[in-house]
Motif scaffolding. Structure first.
Motif, PDB file in Angstrom:
ATOM      1  N   MET A   1      11.367  15.433 -35.295  1.00 26.68           N
ATOM      2  CA  MET A   1      11.915  15.510 -33.943  1.00 26.68           C
ATOM      3  C   MET A   1      11.635  14.205 -33.206  1.00 26.68           C
ATOM      4  SD  MET A   1      13.344  18.476 -33.402  1.00 26.68           S
ATOM      5  CE  MET A   1      13.284  18.644 -31.617  1.00 26.68           C
ATOM      6  N   PRO A   2      12.625  13.670 -32.457  1.00 22.20           N
ATOM      7  CA  PRO A   2      12.362  12.458 -31.688  1.00 22.20           C
ATOM      8  C   PRO A   2      11.371  12.730 -30.565  1.00 22.20           C
ATOM      9  CG  PRO A   2      14.506  13.373 -31.114  1.00 22.20           C
ATOM     10  CD  PRO A   2      14.006  14.143 -32.309  1.00 22.20           C
ATOM     11  N   ARG A   3      10.558  11.723 -30.226  1.00 18.87           N
ATOM     12  CA  ARG A   3       9.577  11.901 -29.169  1.00 18.87           C
ATOM     13  C   ARG A   3      10.288  12.025 -27.819  1.00 18.87           C
ATOM     14  NH1 ARG A   3       8.710   7.198 -26.247  1.00 18.87           N
ATOM     15  NH2 ARG A   3       9.603   5.300 -27.132  1.00 18.87           N
ATOM     16  N   PRO A   4       9.724  12.831 -26.900  1.00 19.64           N
ATOM     17  CA  PRO A   4      10.327  12.921 -25.560  1.00 19.64           C
ATOM     18  C   PRO A   4      10.288  11.555 -24.881  1.00 19.64           C
ATOM     19  CG  PRO A   4       8.699  14.660 -25.924  1.00 19.64           C
ATOM     20  CD  PRO A   4       8.560  13.696 -27.061  1.00 19.64           C
ATOM     21  N   LEU A   5      11.321  11.248 -24.126  1.00 15.18           N
ATOM     22  CA  LEU A   5      11.418   9.951 -23.480  1.00 15.18           C
ATOM     23  C   LEU A   5      11.002  10.052 -22.027  1.00 15.18           C
ATOM     24  CD1 LEU A   5      14.846   8.762 -24.918  1.00 15.18           C
ATOM     25  CD2 LEU A   5      12.554   8.158 -25.708  1.00 15.18           C
ATOM     26  N   ALA A   6      10.096   9.184 -21.636  1.00 12.72           N
ATOM     27  CA  ALA A   6       9.695   9.124 -20.232  1.00 12.72           C
ATOM     28  C   ALA A   6      10.803   8.459 -19.420  1.00 12.72           C
ATOM     29  CB  ALA A   6       8.399   8.333 -20.097  1.00 12.72           C
ATOM     30  N   PRO A   7      10.924   8.798 -18.150  1.00 12.83           N
ATOM     31  CA  PRO A   7      11.906   8.092 -17.318  1.00 12.83           C
ATOM     32  C   PRO A   7      11.585   6.600 -17.299  1.00 12.83           C
ATOM     33  CG  PRO A   7      11.046  10.027 -16.183  1.00 12.83           C
ATOM     34  CD  PRO A   7      10.198   9.830 -17.400  1.00 12.83           C
ATOM     35  N   PRO A   8      12.591   5.762 -17.208  1.00  9.65           N
ATOM     36  CA  PRO A   8      12.321   4.328 -17.176  1.00  9.65           C
ATOM     37  C   PRO A   8      11.579   3.929 -15.905  1.00  9.65           C
ATOM     38  CG  PRO A   8      14.606   4.749 -16.595  1.00  9.65           C
ATOM     39  CD  PRO A   8      14.028   6.060 -17.054  1.00  9.65           C
ATOM     40  N   VAL A   9      10.719   2.958 -16.040  1.00  8.68           N
ATOM     41  CA  VAL A   9       9.979   2.423 -14.897  1.00  8.68           C
ATOM     42  C   VAL A   9      10.678   1.140 -14.465  1.00  8.68           C
ATOM     43  CG1 VAL A   9       7.768   1.559 -14.063  1.00  8.68           C
ATOM     44  CG2 VAL A   9       7.831   3.402 -15.761  1.00  8.68           C
ATOM     45  N   PHE A  10      11.279   1.171 -13.277  1.00 10.92           N
ATOM     46  CA  PHE A  10      12.006   0.009 -12.775  1.00 10.92           C
ATOM     47  C   PHE A  10      11.141  -0.915 -11.914  1.00 10.92           C
ATOM     48  CE2 PHE A  10      16.701   1.630 -12.869  1.00 10.92           C
ATOM     49  CZ  PHE A  10      16.619   1.699 -14.250  1.00 10.92           C
ATOM     50  N   ASP A  11       9.972  -0.468 -11.529  1.00 11.16           N
ATOM     51  CA  ASP A  11       9.111  -1.272 -10.674  1.00 11.16           C
ATOM     52  C   ASP A  11       8.686  -2.540 -11.419  1.00 11.16           C
ATOM     53  OD1 ASP A  11       7.287  -2.346  -8.924  1.00 11.16           O
ATOM     54  OD2 ASP A  11       6.008  -0.568  -8.820  1.00 11.16           O
ATOM     55  N   THR A  12       8.966  -3.704 -10.831  1.00  9.02           N
ATOM     56  CA  THR A  12       8.638  -4.966 -11.497  1.00  9.02           C
ATOM     57  C   THR A  12       7.143  -5.118 -11.750  1.00  9.02           C
ATOM     58  OG1 THR A  12       8.609  -6.072  -9.341  1.00  9.02           O
ATOM     59  CG2 THR A  12      10.643  -6.219 -10.620  1.00  9.02           C
ATOM     60  N   ALA A  13       6.314  -4.446 -10.962  1.00 14.34           N
ATOM     61  CA  ALA A  13       4.875  -4.558 -11.152  1.00 14.34           C
ATOM     62  C   ALA A  13       4.424  -3.982 -12.486  1.00 14.34           C
ATOM     63  CB  ALA A  13       4.139  -3.853 -10.005  1.00 14.34           C
ATOM     64  N   ALA A  14       5.203  -3.060 -13.053  1.00 17.50           N
ATOM     65  CA  ALA A  14       4.844  -2.484 -14.348  1.00 17.50           C
ATOM     66  C   ALA A  14       4.960  -3.505 -15.464  1.00 17.50           C
ATOM     67  CB  ALA A  14       5.725  -1.271 -14.641  1.00 17.50           C
ATOM     68  N   ALA A  15       5.884  -4.434 -15.317  1.00 19.81           N
ATOM     69  CA  ALA A  15       6.071  -5.469 -16.336  1.00 19.81           C
ATOM     70  C   ALA A  15       5.282  -6.727 -16.027  1.00 19.81           C
ATOM     71  CB  ALA A  15       7.554  -5.822 -16.453  1.00 19.81           C
ATOM     72  N   TYR A  16       5.087  -6.993 -14.750  1.00 21.08           N
ATOM     73  CA  TYR A  16       4.439  -8.230 -14.327  1.00 21.08           C
ATOM     74  C   TYR A  16       3.290  -7.875 -13.382  1.00 21.08           C
ATOM     75  CZ  TYR A  16       9.226  -9.309 -15.698  1.00 21.08           C
ATOM     76  OH  TYR A  16      10.424  -9.348 -16.353  1.00 21.08           O
ATOM     77  N   PRO A  17       2.062  -7.808 -13.878  1.00 13.22           N
ATOM     78  CA  PRO A  17       0.929  -7.395 -13.033  1.00 13.22           C
ATOM     79  C   PRO A  17       0.704  -8.316 -11.841  1.00 13.22           C
ATOM     80  CG  PRO A  17       0.178  -8.223 -15.174  1.00 13.22           C
ATOM     81  CD  PRO A  17       1.646  -8.048 -15.279  1.00 13.22           C
ATOM     82  N   GLN A  18       1.225  -9.536 -11.920  1.00 12.90           N
ATOM     83  CA  GLN A  18       1.076 -10.449 -10.778  1.00 12.90           C
ATOM     84  C   GLN A  18       1.768  -9.892  -9.532  1.00 12.90           C
ATOM     85  OE1 GLN A  18       2.334 -11.141 -13.802  1.00 12.90           O
ATOM     86  NE2 GLN A  18       1.834 -13.217 -14.496  1.00 12.90           N
ATOM     87  N   VAL A  19       2.847  -9.118  -9.743  1.00 11.89           N
ATOM     88  CA  VAL A  19       3.551  -8.520  -8.605  1.00 11.89           C
ATOM     89  C   VAL A  19       2.643  -7.532  -7.881  1.00 11.89           C
ATOM     90  CG1 VAL A  19       5.502  -7.074  -7.906  1.00 11.89           C
ATOM     91  CG2 VAL A  19       5.823  -8.851  -9.645  1.00 11.89           C
ATOM     92  N   ALA A  20       1.927  -6.708  -8.640  1.00 10.24           N
ATOM     93  CA  ALA A  20       0.998  -5.752  -8.027  1.00 10.24           C
ATOM     94  C   ALA A  20      -0.110  -6.480  -7.283  1.00 10.24           C
ATOM     95  CB  ALA A  20       0.412  -4.833  -9.089  1.00 10.24           C
ATOM     96  N   ALA A  21      -0.615  -7.554  -7.865  1.00 12.21           N
ATOM     97  CA  ALA A  21      -1.673  -8.324  -7.206  1.00 12.21           C
ATOM     98  C   ALA A  21      -1.176  -8.935  -5.897  1.00 12.21           C
ATOM     99  CB  ALA A  21      -2.186  -9.417  -8.143  1.00 12.21           C
ATOM    100  N   ALA A  22       0.047  -9.440  -5.907  1.00 10.14           N
ATOM    101  CA  ALA A  22       0.614 -10.028  -4.692  1.00 10.14           C
ATOM    102  C   ALA A  22       0.847  -8.961  -3.629  1.00 10.14           C
ATOM    103  CB  ALA A  22       1.921 -10.749  -5.024  1.00 10.14           C
TER     104      ALA A  22
END
Length: 316
Positions: A1-22
């Protein structure tokens, strides 16, 4: 069975931690911490950070206070300009001009004119600041200053930052017919940027962006799919992939999530499901609105296309 898919995370901070720091620094009113985060980035990263924290509460008041104390601060100026432009565009919405009210336009232009006042001084003081020039390319489009002025602003930036993708994407919008450009100008520009960029650079995504824009201009999803599956268009998108996401030198630097998301959408519409699934797999739980919002709710559409890609192209 394929694994359940989480909703996509569009927040740029998830990909670039510098955004969260800023964002944290801005929320805390800690300008030295903000500058430390921004100053550690390259031109692309600085532009993303300048545009990525502008929705913070009371941002305008705080940034004007910083500028009053430090009139020569390029980050505060660019960030304030970005905040005003973004706020104005939210008022205008993404609707076609005929569907925007007179009052919306009045507020939109007011925000952009105030942004211009800040950004003109910023680029005069710091002519090599890519973040401020990128915002001026966008404001030129919103203020309807014309093709020549938008290109002049881009050329000033490109003289110092010749492969600055955020500004290239912004100017591409200006060159499309919906902003009084032509498809010929838009395609010429994307080919110019792609040819000049180093191997493996993300800039070839511009080829995909312009073809998607032209495809959606056909009015229906079926017509858009037929356009993208045309032999010449398909070849152009494959060449763009070979120069970027399929190239061994492609790296997950600033902007990579948007690049892979845009290619994933194009491959879905071209019904190249294996290639689409590969891009979604590389993204993991991340995603970018990119052009998925053209079909309605961007998150829902991203999930719909991702599910179909995995069903038809294979899920890792």
């Amino acid at each position: 069975m394929p694994r359940p898919l989480a909703p996509p995370v569009f927040d740029t901070a998830a990909a670039y931690p510098q955004v969260a720091a800023a964002r944290d620094a801005l929320a805390a009113g800690d300008w030295p911490a903000m500058r430390a985060v921004v100053d550690a980035q390259d031109a692309h990263g600085r532009t993303v950070l300048v545009g990525g924290v502008e929705d913070a509460a009371d941002a305008e008041t705080f940034l004007r206070k910083v500028l009053a104390a430090q009139p020569d601060d390029p980050v505060a100026a660019a960030m304030l300009g970005a905040h005003l432009i973004r706020a104005g565009w939210r008022i205008r919405t993404a609707q076609r001009a005929q569907d925007v009210s007179r009052e919306q336009f009045a507020q939109f232009f007011d925000h952009l004119r105030r942004a211009e006042q800040v950004l003109i001084e910023a680029t005069a003081r710091h002519p090599d600041d890519a973040a401020a020039w990128t915002q001026r390319v966008t404001s030129a489009r919103g203020l309807q200053l014309g093709q020549a002025e938008a290109r002049r602003r881009y050329d000033r930036l490109a003289a110092r930052h010749p492969h600055h993708l955020p500004a290239q994407s912004s100017l591409l919008q200006q060159l499309c017919p919906k902003w009084s450009g032509t498809w010929e100008k838009a395609h010429d520009f994307t080919r110019e940027c792609t040819a000049a960029a180093p191997p493996g650079a993300p800039n070839a995504v511009l080829i995909v962006e312009v073809h998607l824009e032209q495809a959606f201009d056909h009015g229906t999803l079926s017509a858009a799919r037929a356009f993208l599956r045309g032999q010449q268009v398909r070849a152009a998108i494959h060449d763009a992939a070979q120069r970027s996401i399929w190239h061994p030198e492609f790296r997950h630097g600033w902007g990579w999530v948007r690049v892979r998301s845009t290619f994933a959408l194009a491959f879905c519409l071209m019904q190249e499901w294996t290639s689409a699934a590969q891009q979604f797999a590389a993204l993991g739980d991340l995603g970018d609105e990119s052009m998925f919002g053209y079909f309605g709710d961007a998150v829902a559409q991203f999930q719909r296309f991702r599910d179909k890609a995995y069903a038809k192209g294979g899920q890792p």
